[in-house]
Design an enzyme around this catalytic site. Structure first.
Site, mmCIF file in Angstrom:
data_model
loop_
_atom_site.group_PDB
_atom_site.id
_atom_site.type_symbol
_atom_site.label_atom_id
_atom_site.label_comp_id
_atom_site.label_asym_id
_atom_site.label_seq_id
_atom_site.Cartn_x
_atom_site.Cartn_y
_atom_site.Cartn_z
ATOM 1 N N LYS A 65 102.775 144.994 14.665
ATOM 2 C CA LYS A 65 101.702 143.986 14.651
ATOM 3 C C LYS A 65 101.492 143.403 16.045
ATOM 4 O O LYS A 65 100.384 143.072 16.441
ATOM 5 C CB LYS A 65 102.025 142.872 13.653
ATOM 6 N N TYR A 70 96.913 143.731 20.965
ATOM 7 C CA TYR A 70 96.238 144.051 22.225
ATOM 8 C C TYR A 70 94.777 144.434 21.994
ATOM 9 O O TYR A 70 94.030 144.625 22.943
ATOM 10 C CB TYR A 70 96.938 145.207 22.946
ATOM 11 N N HIS A 285 115.204 140.319 29.284
ATOM 12 C CA HIS A 285 115.598 139.760 27.974
ATOM 13 C C HIS A 285 117.112 139.542 27.816
ATOM 14 O O HIS A 285 117.570 138.434 27.919
ATOM 15 C CB HIS A 285 115.033 140.565 26.804
ATOM 16 N N ASP A 341 103.558 139.027 28.802
ATOM 17 C CA ASP A 341 102.255 139.056 28.125
ATOM 18 C C ASP A 341 101.627 137.674 27.943
ATOM 19 O O ASP A 341 101.543 137.158 26.833
ATOM 20 C CB ASP A 341 102.371 139.690 26.721
#
Length: 442
Positions: A65, A70, A285, A341
Site C-alpha cells: 500500500k 506514489y 533505519h 519520502d
C-alpha cells in the site's frame, strides 16, 4: 517535494501545458487535458487529501500500500508523467520539480539532501538514459548529492522473462559503470553524472521472507535461474563485491568512489544487520538493532553510521514512541536524523525540520543532543571533504574533542571527550580480553 508542492506543480502545468502531448498509451498519444478527462477529474478540484499520496494508518505493515501511494489520486498515469525520468516528455516535469526543491534548499543555505534515483537492472541502457536526463535538464545543485537505489525485485523481472538469471541483473547494474570508468570519452554523459553520485542503496520490503540461506554453497549469480528472489544477504554481498572492485578501479584512475548505504534493519530478519555490518559503509533505519544487544554493541564499537527516520517508521513499521533513536544516541551510536519520502511522511516544505522538531519535543532532546545528531549527519553524508571542513572544522577527521570545532558544530567539548573516552575504554576492554585469552591458551 511535499504533497502541497506536487499539487501546485500539477495545477501549474495544467494551466500552461493542457494541450501538450505528455503520454503515449497503447500507441495513442494523449495530451495533459485528455489524461485528466480520462480520469474524470479537473486538476483545479484536486486537494491535498484527494491527491492521496500521504502514508497513514492504512500503510502500517503494508509495504504494498505504501508503494501504491506514489500514484497521485491512485492513477499510475500521473506517476508516469510527473515522477519518472524516462517517459514521453523525457522526464521534464520530474526534473523541474527537483530543481524547485533544490532552489528551496539553496535558499535555506544550511540544508543538503541526498535524493535517490532508481536503477533496476532490467536493461543496460538504464544508466545511459538516466545520465542523459540528468545532463539534458541540468539537474545539478550544490546542495544535492545523488544516491542510486537498486530495488531487490529480481523475481519480478525473471517472471516477466526480462532477464535469464541474477548475474544478468548485476551486469546491467554494474557493467556500464566499469565501461564508463575505463573509457570516459566513450560514455561522456555517464562519466559526468557519476561525479555527482556518492553511493548505492539497496531498497525494498525487508519483511519479505526468503527460504534460501546464503552460504558458500549458494548458487553463483549465473546459476541463480529460479523465479525466487535471492535473500537479502545475497543481494548485499554481490552489490558490495561489485562496488568494492569498481571503487578500486576508480581510485587508480583518480575518479570519485562510491559508498554502500543500504536500507537495513527496518523490518525482517536480524541477520540483515549482520550482512550490513560486514559489507556496508552506512545503513538507513537499523530499528531491529534494539532486538539484539550484541549487534548493537558491534555497531557502537565500529561506529557504523545509522541514518534514522522515525516519522517514516511511524507510518510503516514502528510507533514513534517505541523508536530506539533516543536510546541509541544516549549509548553513543553514530545516529543521525533523516527524511524518507517527504511526499508521503511530511506536511511542510521543511521536511528535515519536522524530523528534528518532533524528535526534540517528544524526547526532550537538549541543544547539545540535537547538534550532535546534526554533526553525525554531516559526517555520514556523501558531501565532499571541502564541504565537511566548512561545516565541521578543518580537523573533523581526528577522533574525540580534537576533531570538534565548537564554533562550527555547537557540540560541547565535554560531550565529545566523554564519547571518545567511553569508546576507547570499551575497545581497551576487548584488547585486554583477547590478550588474556592468548596468554591463557599458551
Amino acid at each position: 517535494m511535499n504533497q502541497k508542492h506536487l499539487l501546485d506543480f500539477i495545477q501549474t502545468t495544467y494551466k500552461t501545458d493542457a494541450e501538450r502531448v505528455v503520454l503515449e498509451k497503447a500507441g495513442v498519444k494523449l495530451t495533459l487535458k485528455q489524461v485528466f478527462n480520462n480520469l474524470n477529474m479537473d486538476p483545479y478540484d484536486l486537494t491535498v487529501d484527494s491527491l492521496d499520496v500521504h502514508a497513514g494508518r492504512q500503510t502500517f505493515h503494508r509495504f504494498d500500500k505504501f508503494n501504491s501511494k506514489y500514484n497521485p489520486v491512485g492513477a499510475s498515469e500521473l506517476r508516469e508523467i510527473y515522477l519518472k525520468t524516462d517517459n514521453y516528455i523525457e522526464g521534464e516535469y520530474f526534473a523541474r520539480l527537483i530543481k524547485e526543491v533544490a532552489h528551496d534548499l539553496e535558499e535555506s543555505k544550511y540544508q543538503h539532501a541526498e535524493p535517490r534515483l532508481s536503477i533496476y537492472g532490467r536493461s543496460p541502457e538504464e544508466w545511459e538514459s538516466l545520465s542523459h536526463w540528468f545532463i539534458q535538464h541540468k539537474v545539478y545543485s550544490p546542495n544535492m548529492r545523488w544516491i542510486i537505489q537498486v530495488p531487490r525485485i529480481y523475481d519480478i523481472f525473471k517472471s516477466r522473462k526480462l532477464i535469464p538469471n541474477f548475474a544478468k541483473m548485476l551486469e546491467n547494474i554494474f557493467l556500464p559503470l566499469f565501461e564508463a570508468t575505463v573509457n570516459p570519452q566513450k560514455h561522456k554523459e555517464l562519466h559526468v553524472f557519476l561525479k555527482y553520485v556518492t553511493g548505492f542503496d539497496s531498497v525494498d520490503d525487508e519483511s519479505k521472507h526468503s527460504d534460501h540461506m546464503f552460504s558458500y554453497k549458494s548458487p553463483k549469480p549465473e546459476q541463480w535461474t529460479t523465479d525466487d528472489n535471492p535473500p537479502y544477504s545475497y543481494y548485499l554481498f554481490h552489490m558490495y563485491a561489485n562496488i568494492m572492485v569498481l571503487n578500486n578501479l576508480r581510485k587508480e584512475r583518480g575518479l570519485s568512489t562510491f559508498q554502500f548505504r543500504p536500507h537495513c534493519g527496518e523490518a525482517g530478519s536480524i541477520t540483515h544487520l549482520v550482512s550490513a555490518f560486514l559489507t556496508a559503509d552506512n545503513i538507513s533505519h537499523g530499528l531491529n538493532l534494539k532486538k539484539s544487544p550484541v549487534l548493537q554493541y558491534l555497531y557502537y564499537l565500529a561506529q557504523v553510521p545509522i541514518a534514522m527516520s522515525p516519522l517514516s517508521n511511524n507510518s510503516l513499521f514502528l510507533e514513534y514512541s517505541k523508536n530506539p533513536l533516543r536510546e541509541f544516541l544516549h549509548k553513543g551510536l553514530c545516529v543521525s536524523l533523516s527524511t524518507d519520502d517527504p511526499m508521503q511522511f511530511h506536511y511542510t516544505k521543511e521536511a528535515l525540520m519536522e524530523e528534528y522538531a518532533i524528535a526534540a519535543q517528544l524526547w526532550k532532546l537538549s541543544t547539545c543532543d540535537v547538534c550532535e545528531i546534526a554533526r553525525n549527519s554531516v559526517l555520514q553524508s556523501g558531501l565532499s571533504h571541502e564541504v565537511k571542513k566548512h561545516f565541521l572544522g578543518v580537523n573533523y577527521l581526528k577522533d574525540g574533542p580534537e576533531g570538534n570545532d565548537i564554533r562550527r558544530t555547537n557540540v560541547a567539548q565535554i560531550r565529545m571527550a566523554y564519547r571518545y573516552e567511553t569508546l576507547c575504554n570499551e575497545l581497551s576492554f576487548l584488547v585486554d580480553a583477547v590478550k588474556s585469552e592468548v596468554v591463557g591458551s599458551q
